[in-house]
Design a protein around this motif. Structure first.
Motif, PDB file in Angstrom:
ATOM      1  N   CYS B 378       1.166  -1.300  -0.015  1.00 35.91           N
ATOM      2  CA  CYS B 378       0.220  -0.081   0.113  1.00 35.91           C
ATOM      3  C   CYS B 378       1.248   1.042   0.121  1.00 35.91           C
ATOM      4  O   CYS B 378       1.758   0.987   1.282  1.00 35.91           O
ATOM      5  CB  CYS B 378      -0.731   0.190   1.228  1.00 35.91           C
ATOM      6  N   CYS B 381      -2.007   5.871  -0.615  1.00 29.19           N
ATOM      7  CA  CYS B 381      -2.461   7.330  -1.808  1.00 29.19           C
ATOM      8  C   CYS B 381      -4.542   7.685  -2.056  1.00 29.19           C
ATOM      9  O   CYS B 381      -4.511   9.017  -1.782  1.00 29.19           O
ATOM     10  CB  CYS B 381      -2.392   6.328  -2.952  1.00 29.19           C
ATOM     11  N   GLY B 382      -4.839   6.584  -1.142  1.00 29.32           N
ATOM     12  CA  GLY B 382      -6.436   6.966  -0.680  1.00 29.32           C
ATOM     13  C   GLY B 382      -7.684   6.986  -1.179  1.00 29.32           C
ATOM     14  O   GLY B 382      -9.025   6.948  -0.947  1.00 29.32           O
ATOM     15  N   CYS B 384      -8.929   3.552  -2.499  1.00 29.98           N
ATOM     16  CA  CYS B 384     -10.034   3.433  -1.900  1.00 29.98           C
ATOM     17  C   CYS B 384     -10.910   3.789  -1.014  1.00 29.98           C
ATOM     18  O   CYS B 384     -12.195   3.338  -1.465  1.00 29.98           O
ATOM     19  CB  CYS B 384      -8.850   1.937  -1.202  1.00 29.98           C
ATOM     20  N   CYS B 419      -7.518   0.622  -6.699  1.00 25.91           N
ATOM     21  CA  CYS B 419      -6.171   0.187  -5.775  1.00 25.91           C
ATOM     22  C   CYS B 419      -5.632   0.305  -6.448  1.00 25.91           C
ATOM     23  O   CYS B 419      -5.200  -0.486  -7.936  1.00 25.91           O
ATOM     24  CB  CYS B 419      -5.966  -1.196  -4.798  1.00 25.91           C
TER      25      CYS B 419
END
Ligand SMILES: Cc1cc2nc3c(=O)[nH]c(=O)nc-3n(C[C@H](O)[C@H](O)[C@H](O)COP(=O)(O)OP(=O)(O)OC[C@H]3O[C@@H](n4cnc5c(N)ncnc54)[C@H](O)[C@@H]3O)c2cc1C
Ligand code: SF4
Ligand code: SF4
Lengths: 449, 440
Positions: B378, B381-382, B384, B419
């Protein structure tokens, strides 16, 4: 109370702060000049493309910092005095520290090209770069990007979504083939062209030219070509940001020099993240630069322990990375060299569509996997990490490949096809797919023995 | 050095004729909307079918013409471009306008139905054809609803054409809406049977287990018995069993009509859900309160029924009327759909639906379903969290390498699809080992 001061609120600085807070109640101050709150640099492109707003890229809500007693200072550090333990900001304010962490990140590379500072020419690293880009695209119909790589492709996609015509100028023959093996680089190159993005390969930038309005109007190449453009993106990599530290007694080379504990030459001064240069410990090894999100996070986790009195050595686990080239997802585990190394061989499979492929590198004698590049199929990191650690052979891995599949449910599975190709190339191997699906119970018992 | 020798099979370059086609589509939608406005007047009576074509027909045709060229525009992939620049999808003027229009429609439909009389006439021909009786406002509503699911479902199929999970899930909600929530109930009416929706159960369709419904179904004979039996089996047996194997998603994002509308017509608004911790707290308070409310109401109406009204008198009917008004109409309809462009497409499912509350408890406590996080991949990034319609801060788990096991997750799979680093996977695996952190 001890005071920990951290310069830089990127992933390295913030991870250090958060992990120190978990273990200790020392006073923590994080200083940064870029944005008031920590945001995800990796998401810059999505803000520009309208997938997200800036606020969505902040991994923690604003109340988080106060609640965890992490002081945030929004300002630029202009001086660090390691004799008197002082950090001084542009506005004149000075802060005393007991322990200092330098996590100043990177700056975009510029190689002294004529015209590289003209309006309309820029790199992509910071939030301010994004604001500048927003301004620059107002003048742009055609953009040229110098240097391929992971940031270059993001910049290309960003501009493309605004209806701008994009042309890459790359030194390499195929996109990113200084890192990727030929087959993989060809796959990526084809994907880029499919999107209507131009690729001028084996070409070097010579000069950036200004027009009547003082802004960039064209570039010339070493092939004598002139390409008209209103924007030039410079993305030939990044270098450690040491402009501040260079002026201090902290030792630097190309980056801030640290040992495997992220300690600098000055006691109680540490550095982590993109800005560090980790000194080689063995003869013949080179100093390391690790300029990734994942590594920044790992640095911070390890460093926090050392700061809290549990001196811990940084052991980089099995290498991995993942990225996306437009619509094409890419993952890599272990080490895959762009040119075949001695004693190594590879197995390559690509789907007819040219959108799914795997490239497995293994040792010719022991047949153990050295590394894998995967495009268009998601894989489980834990499974590959385990296979590489256990030195599993390519045959074993292929027969159990289903276990590593991480694609969404109902997606087409390629394991059978991959194995068939291997059997065809290696008559007599007669491999059969044994594990079709991941099973958490089995996996946990396997790794715990 | 030689130049690059790579030729992709197809090159997507900007094609102006596609823009023209899309503009034609939009103009049809525009004329269709005018058609709807004109149809509010008595003029409709002269030729309902003609006006049906001019309103329903043109909007549908226009929308399809608008969506289809997207296949040719660019290769398939996650294309959330400009969503936060678009006035309609970023809670700006367009979004507010749309919100007010939809909310307004619900207000008219529930409390001023006479204003919509001429629209009801539009669907008369369809109603006669299907049900052999004149349309009423609920048939009008059902027609709108089904059409929205089908047309916007088609949009979803095009947008997500690279993702088989999304394709199957969308086809499923389209199928259940058209078949089980529109055609079958109409057919039942035609055959003089009780109009029944086999895909809705107590407590979402709370009155299906109210005594008067049960009583009247049983009185209606053979099929009625089956309907009562089906309702009880689905609510009390199938729900826990299916949720154990597949999680809440078997219902919320594959079958349910409310979920169906949210996942199709509501898809452009999923990013507007509130991800804050505060919203999560409010959510838990509200949804479980509604659940308690409907359980108490159901118990009261049964007690009242058993004691022939002598025990509780008007109390139970007071409860059931209040529930019907506040939750059944205002919350699930007016706010639930009207606020799509303001609070996201799952306002009702997240804050109000008692069925979701039960499914959520089952999913959290006893289920094989989880969203697995892929090691340390992960990048925070945000994407999701932003595109989670249930307002789950998916990133907060993913960046800690923790699996996501949340009561509210409807298993839409969008977090996994957006994602960019292949971090998330919805899967059914061992029910005991779900929360585990970093297994490597
Ligand atoms: C567009 C883009 C996409 C990327 N995508 C990926 C990816 O997908 N995967 C991946 O692994 N990596 C990716 N990276 C790399 C990754 O973002 C970096 O490795 C990581 O952010 C570095 O973190 P850091 O904490 O070391 O430094 P930074 O995030 O750079 O933080 C350093 C901070 O210190 C501040 N600072 C510096 N000097 C001073 C001073 N004197 N005073 C005050 N503040 C100062 C800077 O302003 C900055 O905010 C990407 C990078 C970019 C630019
Ligand atoms: S967590 Fe993912 S699957 Fe669950 S509701 Fe949110 S976006 Fe959908
Ligand atoms: S979208 Fe993927 S990479 Fe981005 S925050 Fe979510 S899980 Fe992490």
């Amino acid at each position: 109370m001890e005071h920990l001061v951290i310069i830089g609120n990127g992933i390295a600085g913030i991870t250090t702060a958060r992990n120190v807070r978990k273990m200790s109640d020392m006073k923590i101050t994080v200083i940064s000049a870029e944005t008031e709150y920590f945001f995800s640099r990796t998401a810059l492109m999505y803000i520009f493309m309208g997938h997200m707003k800036f606020e969505h890229t902040k991994p923690y809500e604003d109340w988080f910092w106060k609640k965890n007693k992490i002081n945030l200072v929004y300002g630029k550090v202009v001086n660090v005095n390691t004799d008197s333990n002082l950090v001084c900001l542009q506005d004149g304010q000075c802060i005393t520290y007991d322990k200092l962490v330098v996590a100043t990140g990177s700056v975009s590379n510029k190689f002294g090209w004529p015209g590289q500072d003209l309006p309309g020419v820029q790199g992509l690293y910071s939030y301010q770069d994004l604001e500048l880009l927003e301004e620059n695209v107002k003048y742009t119909n055609h953009a040229v990007i110098i240097g391929g790589g992971l940031i270059g492709i993001e910049l290309a996609e960003m501009l493309h979504t605004r209806g701008i015509i994009v042309t890459f100028v790359i030194r390499e023959n195929l996109y990113w083939d200084n890192i990727l093996p030929q087959e993989d680089a060809a796959l990526v190159s084809r994907h880029i062209l499919e999107h209507g993005i131009g690729l001028k390969s084996a070409t070097n930038l010579k000069e950036i030219l200004a027009g009547n309005n003082g802004r960039v109007c064209a570039i010339t190449t070493d092939k004598g070509e002139k390409i008209e453009c209103q924007f030039v993106g410079l993305t030939p990599g990044v270098s450690p940001n040491i402009s501040l530290i260079k002026k201090t007694k902290i030792e630097t080379n190309r980056g801030v020099l640290v040992n495997e504990y992220f300690e600098t030459n000055i006691p109680n001064v540490y550095a982590a993240g993109d800005c560090v240069e980790i000194k080689a410990t063995e003869e013949g090894e080179r100093n390391r630069f690790e300029q990734l999100w994942y590594t920044g996070k790992m640095h911070g986790e390890v460093l926090a322990k050392t700061i809290c009195g549990k001196r811990t050595k940084y052991e980089r686990g099995i290498w991995f990375n993942s990225a996306k080239f437009l619509d094409l997802e890419y993952q890599t585990y272990g080490f895959v060299s762009n040119v075949k190394r001695e004693g190594e061989n590879n197995f390559y499979w690509v789907h007819n569509s040219g959108k799914h492929s795997i490239n497995m590198v293994f040792k010719t004698d022991t047949r153990e996997l050295v590394g894998i590049n995967v495009f268009g199929i998601r894989m489980r990191q834990a499974v590959f990490e385990n296979w590489i650690r256990e030195k599993r052979t390519i045959e074993y891995i292929l027969e159990n490949l289903g276990e590593a599949n991480f694609d969404p449910e109902f997606f087409k599975k390629y394991e059978e096809e991959i194995i068939a190709k291997f059997n065809e190339e290696n008559p007599g191997s007669g491999l059969k797919l044994k594990t079709k699906k991941f099973n958490i119970k089995k996996f946990i018992t396997k790794i715990s023995v | 050095m030689k130049q690059l020798q790579i030729h992709p099979a197809k090159v997507y370059t900007h094609n102006p004729s596609l823009d023209v086609i899309k503009k034609i589509g939009l103009s049809f939608v525009g004329i269709g909307v005018l058609g709807f406005l004109v149809s509010l007047t008595n003029i409709t009576k002269s030729n309902p079918f003609l006006f049906f074509l001019l309103s329903f027909g043109l909007v549908t045709l226009g929308a399809l013409i608008f969506f289809l060229p997207q296949i040719k525009e660019s290769p398939s992939g996650v294309k959330n471009n400009n969503i936060f620049f678009n006035s309609f999808t970023s809670r700006q003027a367009g979004g507010w306008t749309l919100g007010i229009i939809i909310t307004g429609f619900y207000v008219l439909l529930y409390w001023f139905p006479e204003t919509l009389t001429n629209w009801v006439r539009l669907v008369d021909p369809l109603s006669y054809w299907l049900r052999n009786k004149a349309a009423d406002r609920w048939f009008l509503y059902g027609s709108f609803y089904t059409l929205a699911v089908l047309v916007m479902g088609t949009r979803m199929l095009i947008k997500k054409r690279h993702n088989k999970y999304q394709i199957l899930r969308t086809l499923s909600v389209m199928f259940f809406q058209l078949g089980f929530a529109f055609l079958i109930p109409a057919l039942l009416l035609r055959l003089n049977q009780p109009e029944h929706y086999f895909t809705y159960f107590w407590p979402l369709k709370y009155d299906y287990l109210f005594p008067y419904t049960v009583d009247s179904l049983i009185k209606s004979g053979g099929l009625g018995y089956f309907m009562v039996f089906w309702g009880i089996i689905m609510s009390f047996i199938a729900t826990p069993v299916l949720s154990y194997f597949f999680g809440k998603r078997w219902y919320c994002s594959w079958v349910c009509g409310c979920g169906g509308l949210a996942e199709t017509a509501g898809d452009p608004f999923r990013q507007l859900s509130d991800k804050s911790l505060k919203a999560w707290k409010i959510e838990r308070w509200m949804i479980y309160s509604v659940l308690v409310f409907i359980v108490v109401t159901t118990v009261l109406v049964w007690l009242n029924f058993i004691y022939h009204g002598s025990l509780l008198g008007s109390l139970s009917s007071g409860f059931s009327k209040t529930y019907g008004f506040l939750i059944g109409a205002v919350f699930s309809g007016v706010i639930g759909v009207g606020f799509y462009p303001i609070m996201g497409n799952r306002v009702w499912c997240r804050f109000g639906c008692p069925m979701a509350a039960i499914l959520g408890i089952l999913q959290k406590k006893k289920s094989k379903f989880r969203i697995t996080t892929n090691g340390s991949q992960c990048i925070s990034c945000g994407n999701c969290s932003t595109y989670c319609e249930m307002g789950i801060d998916v990133r907060s788990y993913a960046q800690r390498q923790e699996n996501i096991v949340r009561a509210s997750c409807v298993g839409c799979g969008i977090c996994a699809e957006v994602c960019p680093r292949g971090v998330l996977k919805l899967e059914n695996d061992s029910a005991d080992i779900r929360f585990n952190r970093n297994i490597s």
